[in-house]
Design an enzyme around this catalytic site. Structure first.
Site, short mmCIF file in Angstrom:
data_model
loop_
_atom_site.label_atom_id
_atom_site.label_comp_id
_atom_site.label_asym_id
_atom_site.label_seq_id
_atom_site.Cartn_x
_atom_site.Cartn_y
_atom_site.Cartn_z
N ARG A 258 14.60 0.74 56.25
CA ARG A 258 13.87 0.63 57.37
C ARG A 258 11.77 0.60 57.71
O ARG A 258 11.85 -0.63 58.34
CB ARG A 258 14.24 2.43 58.01
CG ARG A 258 14.06 2.71 58.93
CD ARG A 258 13.36 3.00 59.69
NE ARG A 258 12.46 4.24 58.94
CZ ARG A 258 11.35 4.78 59.34
NH1 ARG A 258 10.61 4.07 60.20
NH2 ARG A 258 10.71 5.40 57.84
N ASP A 259 11.37 1.08 56.73
CA ASP A 259 10.42 1.41 56.86
C ASP A 259 9.41 -0.09 56.33
O ASP A 259 8.70 -0.57 57.13
CB ASP A 259 9.27 2.43 55.94
CG ASP A 259 7.97 2.86 56.98
OD1 ASP A 259 7.52 2.24 57.38
OD2 ASP A 259 7.48 3.64 56.01
N HIS B 108 5.91 10.76 50.91
CA HIS B 108 6.00 8.98 51.56
C HIS B 108 4.49 8.56 51.33
O HIS B 108 3.36 9.04 52.34
CB HIS B 108 6.43 9.52 52.90
CG HIS B 108 5.97 8.09 53.57
ND1 HIS B 108 7.47 7.55 54.04
CD2 HIS B 108 6.08 6.83 54.08
CE1 HIS B 108 7.22 5.85 54.01
NE2 HIS B 108 5.97 6.56 54.93
N HIS C 267 1.63 5.46 51.57
CA HIS C 267 0.85 4.86 52.10
C HIS C 267 -0.17 3.88 51.26
O HIS C 267 -1.21 4.49 50.48
CB HIS C 267 0.77 3.95 53.66
CG HIS C 267 1.52 3.56 54.04
ND1 HIS C 267 2.43 2.86 54.55
CD2 HIS C 267 2.65 4.49 54.51
CE1 HIS C 267 3.11 2.50 55.28
NE2 HIS C 267 3.57 4.37 55.16
N CYS D 104 0.74 -1.12 57.49
CA CYS D 104 -0.02 0.25 57.93
C CYS D 104 -0.06 0.13 59.12
O CYS D 104 -0.21 -0.71 59.93
CB CYS D 104 -1.55 0.42 57.43
SG CYS D 104 -1.92 2.22 58.03
N ASN E 195 3.73 0.74 52.18
CA ASN E 195 4.32 1.79 51.83
C ASN E 195 3.36 1.32 50.21
O ASN E 195 3.46 0.24 48.99
CB ASN E 195 5.33 1.65 51.28
CG ASN E 195 6.09 1.44 53.26
OD1 ASN E 195 6.24 3.53 53.41
ND2 ASN E 195 6.82 1.23 54.18
ZN ZN Z 1 6.15 4.27 55.70
#
Ligand code: ZN
Length: 302
Positions: free
Chosen positions: A13-14, A208, A210, A241, A250
């Site tokens: 997803r991310d 979570h 980054h 980002c 991430n």
């Molecule tokens: Zn993320």
């Protein structure tokens, strides 16, 4: 074996959502299967949002169904989270069989205003109305910018506590505390986690991170020192980002697993398999992995 830590694979997803090259459904499914094979038991898998805004997620239902089918074939209990932003999204996610749904509110007033065109309080009301529609699956509330805002506005611990308490009241069992802009530092990460520990169990907190400023793994270490047992990461460190074009994304699954294994934690991941998946996936979808481990292994292999 050491203490168990869940590494949540967020690449599908991310990592993929803003990838410029369209990824065919079967390619996505192939690599999600590999991720299950390398040890992922929990996924931030898809988002049910308008394909107009996020075309890469237009096949969310099919990706979810194929992933579930594979987990079932293996007899594995895998959690597949689906991100939703509105009632329609929830309806589609539940229809497609999501085992848990994720909502997002930004903990930064400025970010929330720019992103959702609402105040945090308005977003909170909207979220509560949506959460009340959900029955029978687990709910996560992700707090974007929960560890700091890139716009210079303050994101106080008391606000994070308040948002979490409100979320627990409507049935959320898990909080995703996000360092969306990658600007936290280990001391700040610890401070916010400590504040949250006063209102919930540490097992309800997922972090979570980054790596825009290179502090991703340092923050991960700070989090596990505080007792956190669930951390997000993306294969290859994909995801970028959202605020800094070209910056690292991430934290990478392979870097996080590598560190946690060195510290004696049990992640259940097979690191060699992760590296092999990252290499073939990045080749196939034309992505550049940003992880240190991929680079280091390249040198060591000559
Ligand atoms: Zn993320």
């Amino acid at each position: 074996m050491g203490k168990k830590i869940t590494v949540v694979e967020v690449c599908p997803r991310d990592g993929w959502q803003n990838h410029k090259v369209p990824i065919p459904t079967e390619t996505k499914v192939k690599y999600i299967k590999e991720m299950i094979d390398y040890g992922a038991t929990m996924f931030d898998l898809v988002s049910f949002v308008s394909p107009k805004w996020v075309p890469q997620m237009k096949d969310a239902a099919e990706v979810l169904q194929e992933s579930k089918k594979y987990a079932k074939e293996l007899g594995k209990d895998i959690e597949f989270m689906a991100l939703t932003l509105n009632g329609k999204g929830i309806e589609n996610a539940l229809k497609a069989g999501a085992t848990s749904v994720q909502f997002v509110i930004s903990a930064s007033e400025e970010h929330n205003k720019r992103n959702a065109n609402r105040t945090i309080e308005e977003s909170l009301e909207n979220f509560k109305a949506m959460a009340s529609q959900v029955k029978g699956v687990k709910m996560t509330l992700a707090l974007a910018c929960g560890l700091g805002s890139p716009f210079g506005d303050d994101v106080p611990a008391d606000r994070i506590k308040y948002l979490c308490e409100e979320a627990f009241k409507v049935g959320v069992t898990r909080i995703g505390l996000g360092d969306t802009a990658g600007i936290s530092n280990p001391a700040h990460t610890k401070e916010i986690i400590r504040a949250l520990k006063s209102i919930c169990d540490i097992s309800q907190i997922d972090i979570h991170l980054h790596d825009a400023y290179g502090m991703g793994l340092a923050n991960a270490y700070a989090a596990v020192e505080e007792g956190v047992t669930s951390l997000d990461a993306a294969a290859g460190g994909l995801g970028g980002c959202p605020f800094v074009p070209g910056a690292k994304g991430n934290i990478a699954t392979e870097d996080l697993v590598h560190m946690l294994q060195a510290l004696g934690y049990d992640t259940g991941y097979d690191l060699d398999k992760v590296l092999s998946t990252v290499r073939s996936m990045c080749d196939e979808i034309q992505a550049v992995p940003t992880s240190s481990l991929i680079q280091a292994r390249k040198c060591h292999q000559g």
